[in-house]
Motif scaffolding. Structure first.
Motif, mmCIF file in Angstrom:
data_model
loop_
_atom_site.group_PDB
_atom_site.id
_atom_site.type_symbol
_atom_site.label_atom_id
_atom_site.label_comp_id
_atom_site.label_asym_id
_atom_site.label_seq_id
_atom_site.Cartn_x
_atom_site.Cartn_y
_atom_site.Cartn_z
ATOM 1 N N ALA A 14 32.681 39.794 20.156
ATOM 2 C CA ALA A 14 31.797 38.628 20.034
ATOM 3 C C ALA A 14 31.743 38.071 18.613
ATOM 4 C CB ALA A 14 30.395 38.985 20.522
ATOM 5 N N ILE A 15 32.095 38.874 17.603
ATOM 6 C CA ILE A 15 32.015 38.390 16.221
ATOM 7 C C ILE A 15 33.364 37.946 15.659
ATOM 8 C CG2 ILE A 15 29.934 39.710 15.687
ATOM 9 C CD1 ILE A 15 31.761 41.723 14.191
ATOM 10 N N VAL A 16 34.429 38.025 16.454
ATOM 11 C CA VAL A 16 35.746 37.568 15.994
ATOM 12 C C VAL A 16 35.673 36.075 15.670
ATOM 13 C CG1 VAL A 16 38.140 37.159 16.721
ATOM 14 C CG2 VAL A 16 37.038 39.364 17.186
ATOM 15 N N ASN A 17 36.216 35.729 14.513
ATOM 16 C CA ASN A 17 36.264 34.358 13.981
ATOM 17 C C ASN A 17 34.919 33.806 13.525
ATOM 18 O OD1 ASN A 17 39.077 34.019 14.074
ATOM 19 N ND2 ASN A 17 38.952 33.609 16.265
ATOM 20 N N GLN A 18 33.901 34.652 13.418
ATOM 21 C CA GLN A 18 32.633 34.218 12.830
ATOM 22 C C GLN A 18 32.647 34.587 11.345
ATOM 23 O OE1 GLN A 18 29.045 35.482 14.762
ATOM 24 N NE2 GLN A 18 29.917 35.233 16.810
ATOM 25 N N PRO A 19 32.305 33.665 10.461
ATOM 26 C CA PRO A 19 32.318 33.971 9.025
ATOM 27 C C PRO A 19 31.361 35.110 8.677
ATOM 28 C CG PRO A 19 32.079 31.614 9.409
ATOM 29 C CD PRO A 19 31.923 32.292 10.734
ATOM 30 N N TYR A 20 31.849 36.047 7.862
ATOM 31 C CA TYR A 20 30.993 37.148 7.427
ATOM 32 C C TYR A 20 30.828 37.212 5.907
ATOM 33 C CZ TYR A 20 35.147 39.939 6.234
ATOM 34 O OH TYR A 20 36.305 40.397 5.677
ATOM 35 N N GLY A 21 31.645 36.515 5.170
ATOM 36 C CA GLY A 21 31.543 36.544 3.717
ATOM 37 C C GLY A 21 31.999 35.230 3.121
ATOM 38 N N ARG A 22 31.389 34.890 1.984
ATOM 39 C CA ARG A 22 31.708 33.608 1.357
ATOM 40 C C ARG A 22 31.601 33.746 -0.148
ATOM 41 N NH1 ARG A 22 28.945 28.393 0.497
ATOM 42 N NH2 ARG A 22 30.344 26.789 1.262
ATOM 43 N N SER A 46 35.560 34.331 4.740
ATOM 44 C CA SER A 46 36.273 35.394 5.448
ATOM 45 C C SER A 46 35.758 35.573 6.867
ATOM 46 C CB SER A 46 36.110 36.721 4.699
ATOM 47 O OG SER A 46 36.651 36.627 3.403
ATOM 48 N N VAL A 47 36.704 35.857 7.767
ATOM 49 C CA VAL A 47 36.389 36.154 9.167
ATOM 50 C C VAL A 47 37.197 37.370 9.607
ATOM 51 C CG1 VAL A 47 35.914 33.731 9.751
ATOM 52 C CG2 VAL A 47 38.192 34.677 10.179
ATOM 53 N N ILE A 48 36.705 38.026 10.639
ATOM 54 C CA ILE A 48 37.515 39.024 11.337
ATOM 55 C C ILE A 48 38.355 38.222 12.317
ATOM 56 C CG2 ILE A 48 37.505 40.985 12.925
ATOM 57 C CD1 ILE A 48 34.724 41.707 11.690
ATOM 58 N N ALA A 49 39.653 38.203 12.112
ATOM 59 C CA ALA A 49 40.536 37.363 12.928
ATOM 60 C C ALA A 49 40.930 38.024 14.243
ATOM 61 C CB ALA A 49 41.786 36.993 12.140
ATOM 62 N N GLY A 50 40.802 39.334 14.334
ATOM 63 C CA GLY A 50 41.139 39.997 15.578
ATOM 64 C C GLY A 50 41.251 41.497 15.422
ATOM 65 N N TYR A 51 41.278 42.161 16.558
ATOM 66 C CA TYR A 51 41.399 43.613 16.630
ATOM 67 C C TYR A 51 42.570 43.980 17.530
ATOM 68 C CZ TYR A 51 36.488 43.967 15.056
ATOM 69 O OH TYR A 51 35.302 43.883 14.349
ATOM 70 N N THR A 52 43.238 45.073 17.191
ATOM 71 C CA THR A 52 44.270 45.673 18.038
ATOM 72 C C THR A 52 44.086 47.174 17.948
ATOM 73 O OG1 THR A 52 45.799 43.906 17.403
ATOM 74 C CG2 THR A 52 46.756 45.843 18.451
ATOM 75 N N GLU A 53 44.243 47.851 19.049
ATOM 76 C CA GLU A 53 44.155 49.309 18.998
ATOM 77 C C GLU A 53 45.478 49.922 19.435
ATOM 78 O OE1 GLU A 53 40.795 50.259 21.420
ATOM 79 O OE2 GLU A 53 41.753 49.577 23.240
ATOM 80 N N LYS A 54 45.770 51.052 18.831
ATOM 81 C CA LYS A 54 47.019 51.758 19.125
ATOM 82 C C LYS A 54 46.759 53.254 19.116
ATOM 83 C CE LYS A 54 50.070 48.269 17.300
ATOM 84 N NZ LYS A 54 51.292 47.962 16.630
ATOM 85 N N GLU A 55 47.635 53.951 19.752
ATOM 86 C CA GLU A 55 47.588 55.410 19.730
ATOM 87 C C GLU A 55 48.558 55.878 18.647
ATOM 88 O OE1 GLU A 55 45.947 58.819 20.580
ATOM 89 O OE2 GLU A 55 45.447 57.108 21.864
ATOM 90 N N SER A 56 48.128 56.837 17.824
ATOM 91 C CA SER A 56 48.984 57.371 16.769
ATOM 92 C C SER A 56 49.022 58.892 16.880
ATOM 93 C CB SER A 56 48.452 56.949 15.391
ATOM 94 O OG SER A 56 47.311 57.702 15.055
ATOM 95 N N ARG A 57 49.802 59.514 16.008
ATOM 96 C CA ARG A 57 49.852 60.982 15.999
ATOM 97 C C ARG A 57 48.500 61.582 15.672
ATOM 98 N NH1 ARG A 57 53.611 62.960 11.857
ATOM 99 N NH2 ARG A 57 53.035 61.046 10.792
ATOM 100 N N THR A 64 40.035 32.012 4.207
ATOM 101 C CA THR A 64 40.532 30.657 4.010
ATOM 102 C C THR A 64 39.931 30.078 2.739
ATOM 103 O OG1 THR A 64 40.726 30.366 6.401
ATOM 104 C CG2 THR A 64 40.718 28.359 5.052
ATOM 105 N N TRP A 65 40.796 29.608 1.850
ATOM 106 C CA TRP A 65 40.369 28.978 0.597
ATOM 107 C C TRP A 65 40.436 27.467 0.781
ATOM 108 C CZ3 TRP A 65 42.576 31.519 -4.428
ATOM 109 C CH2 TRP A 65 42.294 32.896 -4.422
ATOM 110 N N THR A 66 39.338 26.793 0.486
ATOM 111 C CA THR A 66 39.309 25.343 0.529
ATOM 112 C C THR A 66 38.789 24.806 -0.802
ATOM 113 O OG1 THR A 66 37.099 25.356 1.509
ATOM 114 C CG2 THR A 66 38.949 25.190 3.031
ATOM 115 N N ASN A 67 39.216 23.595 -1.142
ATOM 116 C CA ASN A 67 38.704 22.983 -2.373
ATOM 117 C C ASN A 67 37.467 22.142 -2.052
ATOM 118 O OD1 ASN A 67 39.650 20.522 -1.339
ATOM 119 N ND2 ASN A 67 41.490 20.525 -2.617
ATOM 120 N N GLN A 68 36.918 21.496 -3.055
ATOM 121 C CA GLN A 68 35.683 20.732 -2.892
ATOM 122 C C GLN A 68 35.865 19.506 -1.988
ATOM 123 O OE1 GLN A 68 37.419 21.060 -5.668
ATOM 124 N NE2 GLN A 68 37.736 19.043 -6.591
#
Length: 175
Positions: free
Chosen positions: A13-21, A133-144, A156-160
């Motif tokens: 639910a929080i993917v692509n919501q800004p969390y830091g500026r 900044s946003v969380i752009a997405g999650y992926t899960e994997k199995e590892s050793r 994303t950096w934007t100017n004035q």
């Protein structure tokens, strides 16, 4: 829940919501010149970054990798709604708490890679850059070592003028 159980509905639910500026101080000609000299040392930087031969439109421009936040931001903040971060999650890059969501119960992390996409809009003296900044997405994997969560963030950096200067992406691997 996801296949491995790491990605919860509240996280999706929080993917692509800004969390830091961050907002930079106005960029100065001196900032650009010092950055160019430091990055190109011991070679001489291109003249367009020193103001000796300006860009196509006659103005001094910053190198694409110039970072107006390298010394300090004029303003830094979160978007509100943050919750306390448990001590076990401090220092491993958790960011979900900035949006009021508990991070996954993983104790280790490492950098999975970074990239930057430049739009061709240059930074110039007088520009004020905002980085969001946003969380752009999650992926899960199995590892050793068991279940692993890859979290992609995008800043994303934007100017004035609202023009996008660049997008910085990072993958955080938690396990």
């Amino acid at each position: 829940m996801s296949r491995l159980g790491l990605i919860r509905p509240d996280m999706l639910a929080i993917v692509n919501q800004p969390y830091g500026r961050q907002v930079s101080y106005p960029i100065t000609s001196s900032d650009i010149r010092r950055w160019a000299l430091a990055v190109h040392h011991p070679e001489e930087p291109p003249a367009r970054y020193l103001g000796l031969r300006a860009s196509e439109d006659g103005e001094l421009v910053a190198p694409p990798d110039f970072n107006p936040f390298a010394w300090r931001a004029a303003h830094t903040g979160t978007t509100g709604g943050e919750i306390a971060l448990a001590p076990a999650h401090q220092g491993i890059g958790a960011m979900e708490h900035n949006l009021g969501v508990a991070p996954p119960d993983l104790r280790r992390a490492l950098n999975g890679g970074v990239s930057a996409t430049y739009t061709g809009v240059p930074m110039r003296p007088g520009d004020v850059i905002t980085a969001e900044s946003v969380i752009a997405g999650y992926t899960e994997k199995e590892s050793r070592l068991g279940a692993m969560l890859l979290t992609e963030t995008a800043t994303t950096w934007t100017n004035q003028h609202g023009e996008t200067v660049k997008v910085h992406r990072m993958t955080l691997i938690r396990y």
